[in-house]
Design a protein around this motif. Sequence first.
Motif, mmCIF file in Angstrom:
data_model
loop_
_atom_site.group_PDB
_atom_site.id
_atom_site.type_symbol
_atom_site.label_atom_id
_atom_site.label_comp_id
_atom_site.label_asym_id
_atom_site.label_seq_id
_atom_site.Cartn_x
_atom_site.Cartn_y
_atom_site.Cartn_z
ATOM 1 N N ARG A 1 0.824 -1.203 0.000
ATOM 2 C CA ARG A 1 0.000 0.000 0.000
ATOM 3 C C ARG A 1 0.862 1.259 0.000
ATOM 4 N N TYR A 2 0.356 2.289 -0.639
ATOM 5 C CA TYR A 2 0.973 3.606 -0.534
ATOM 6 C C TYR A 2 0.400 4.297 0.700
ATOM 7 N N GLY A 3 1.251 4.929 1.491
ATOM 8 C CA GLY A 3 0.772 5.721 2.611
ATOM 9 C C GLY A 3 0.297 7.077 2.124
ATOM 10 N N VAL A 4 -0.840 7.538 2.632
ATOM 11 C CA VAL A 4 -1.387 8.852 2.283
ATOM 12 C C VAL A 4 -1.147 9.786 3.463
ATOM 13 N N TYR A 5 -0.497 10.914 3.197
ATOM 14 C CA TYR A 5 -0.144 11.869 4.245
ATOM 15 C C TYR A 5 -0.775 13.226 3.948
ATOM 16 N N ILE A 6 -1.397 13.791 4.969
ATOM 17 C CA ILE A 6 -1.918 15.156 4.869
ATOM 18 C C ILE A 6 -1.266 15.987 5.962
ATOM 19 N N ASP A 7 -0.641 17.075 5.551
ATOM 20 C CA ASP A 7 0.081 17.951 6.476
ATOM 21 C C ASP A 7 1.111 17.167 7.299
ATOM 22 N N GLY A 8 1.740 16.173 6.646
ATOM 23 C CA GLY A 8 2.794 15.403 7.286
ATOM 24 C C GLY A 8 2.324 14.264 8.157
ATOM 25 N N GLU A 9 1.025 14.035 8.255
ATOM 26 C CA GLU A 9 0.484 12.972 9.116
ATOM 27 C C GLU A 9 -0.161 11.888 8.265
ATOM 28 N N ARG A 10 0.190 10.627 8.539
ATOM 29 C CA ARG A 10 -0.407 9.544 7.764
ATOM 30 C C ARG A 10 -1.861 9.341 8.157
ATOM 31 N N VAL A 11 -2.719 9.354 7.139
ATOM 32 C CA VAL A 11 -4.160 9.268 7.395
ATOM 33 C C VAL A 11 -4.820 8.095 6.673
ATOM 34 N N GLY A 12 -4.076 7.369 5.862
ATOM 35 C CA GLY A 12 -4.665 6.243 5.153
ATOM 36 C C GLY A 12 -3.623 5.513 4.339
ATOM 37 N N ARG A 13 -4.009 4.343 3.817
ATOM 38 C CA ARG A 13 -3.104 3.549 2.985
ATOM 39 C C ARG A 13 -3.899 2.984 1.823
ATOM 40 N N LEU A 14 -3.258 2.878 0.658
ATOM 41 C CA LEU A 14 -3.968 2.527 -0.568
ATOM 42 C C LEU A 14 -3.333 1.353 -1.302
ATOM 43 N N ARG A 15 -4.156 0.348 -1.608
ATOM 44 C CA ARG A 15 -3.785 -0.653 -2.597
ATOM 45 C C ARG A 15 -4.137 -0.098 -3.971
ATOM 46 N N ARG A 16 -3.681 -0.784 -5.002
ATOM 47 C CA ARG A 16 -4.032 -0.400 -6.372
ATOM 48 C C ARG A 16 -5.545 -0.433 -6.552
ATOM 49 N N GLY A 17 -6.109 0.639 -7.101
ATOM 50 C CA GLY A 17 -7.548 0.714 -7.358
ATOM 51 C C GLY A 17 -8.384 1.145 -6.165
ATOM 52 N N GLU A 18 -7.747 1.439 -5.013
ATOM 53 C CA GLU A 18 -8.493 1.847 -3.826
ATOM 54 C C GLU A 18 -8.595 3.365 -3.725
ATOM 55 N N LEU A 19 -9.584 3.802 -2.954
ATOM 56 C CA LEU A 19 -9.860 5.227 -2.755
ATOM 57 C C LEU A 19 -10.034 5.490 -1.272
ATOM 58 N N VAL A 20 -9.469 6.613 -0.777
ATOM 59 C CA VAL A 20 -9.725 7.027 0.592
ATOM 60 C C VAL A 20 -10.250 8.459 0.583
ATOM 61 N N ASN A 21 -11.221 8.723 1.442
ATOM 62 C CA ASN A 21 -11.763 10.062 1.632
ATOM 63 C C ASN A 21 -11.411 10.510 3.048
ATOM 64 N N ILE A 22 -10.668 11.598 3.159
ATOM 65 C CA ILE A 22 -10.184 12.055 4.459
ATOM 66 C C ILE A 22 -10.848 13.380 4.825
ATOM 67 N N PRO A 23 -11.614 13.413 5.904
ATOM 68 C CA PRO A 23 -12.198 14.688 6.350
ATOM 69 C C PRO A 23 -11.092 15.653 6.783
ATOM 70 N N VAL A 24 -11.192 16.890 6.339
ATOM 71 C CA VAL A 24 -10.199 17.902 6.697
ATOM 72 C C VAL A 24 -10.905 19.192 7.095
ATOM 73 N N ALA A 25 -10.147 20.084 7.707
ATOM 74 C CA ALA A 25 -10.659 21.419 8.016
ATOM 75 C C ALA A 25 -10.639 22.278 6.760
ATOM 76 N N VAL A 26 -11.500 23.264 6.706
ATOM 77 C CA VAL A 26 -11.510 24.214 5.595
ATOM 78 C C VAL A 26 -10.166 24.947 5.561
ATOM 79 N N GLY A 27 -9.615 25.109 4.350
ATOM 80 C CA GLY A 27 -8.369 25.857 4.225
ATOM 81 C C GLY A 27 -7.325 25.126 3.404
ATOM 82 N N SER A 28 -6.068 25.500 3.609
ATOM 83 C CA SER A 28 -4.949 24.959 2.828
ATOM 84 C C SER A 28 -4.357 23.725 3.502
ATOM 85 N N HIS A 29 -4.008 22.738 2.676
ATOM 86 C CA HIS A 29 -3.375 21.515 3.166
ATOM 87 C C HIS A 29 -2.346 21.055 2.146
#
Length: 208
Positions: A126-154
């Motif tokens: 899996r690829y690790g998914v990082y938002i603002d330097g923090e790992r929030v999910g991991r992805l196999r090929r063909g997978e999708l993750v939806n990460i809730p975030v605060a309004v603004g820049s990331h």
Amino acid sequence: MAALASRLAGPKQQDRLERASLLDAACLSGLSVMFLGGAWLPAGGTGHRAGPVAASVVASAGLVVFCLGFAAQVMVAVTGQPAFLLAKEKATGVRPRSIGSGDPASAGTEVSVYRDDADSYAQLRRYGVYIDGERVGRLRRGELVNIPVAVGSHSVQVRISWCSSGEVPVEVGSGERVSLICRAKTGARTDLGGVIRQRDGFLLLREV
């Protein structure tokens, strides 16, 4: 090798191989050292007498590391042993919490990351998914993750082992979903030196 293993291994074996991802790094390092030793050999055996000997030793060491790593992968996949090679934390997708503030006004505000189903690199991992330097999910090929975030820049990034994409800046409005897609760069499976030369751009991530 990963493509062949994904066809031959069942779900349990694939999970074991993924959790023993350190062995992938060992195999890749062994191949890199082996090719480095081969490149060091003087053309036609010319050059300093110690050159061919040292190069042969380096190449042989790389081959030994690769063979040991591959044999360990087979053993782990078939028997699950040695257990200390298996990571204790099994990937579970997205963490059940948002990134940023808990402001109710940001409800429904998300960053979506999809791993291209045509991505043939490291299919068992899996690829690790990082938002603002923090790992929030991991992805196999063909997978999708939806990460809730605060309004603004990331900033969004994907990583695997010591390789990563560049950090992609996104601006997310209230109730908005920003979608991105990731994959390894073209030719990643055959470019053994790319993990060293282009480690910060080995994976590609872009907004769609």
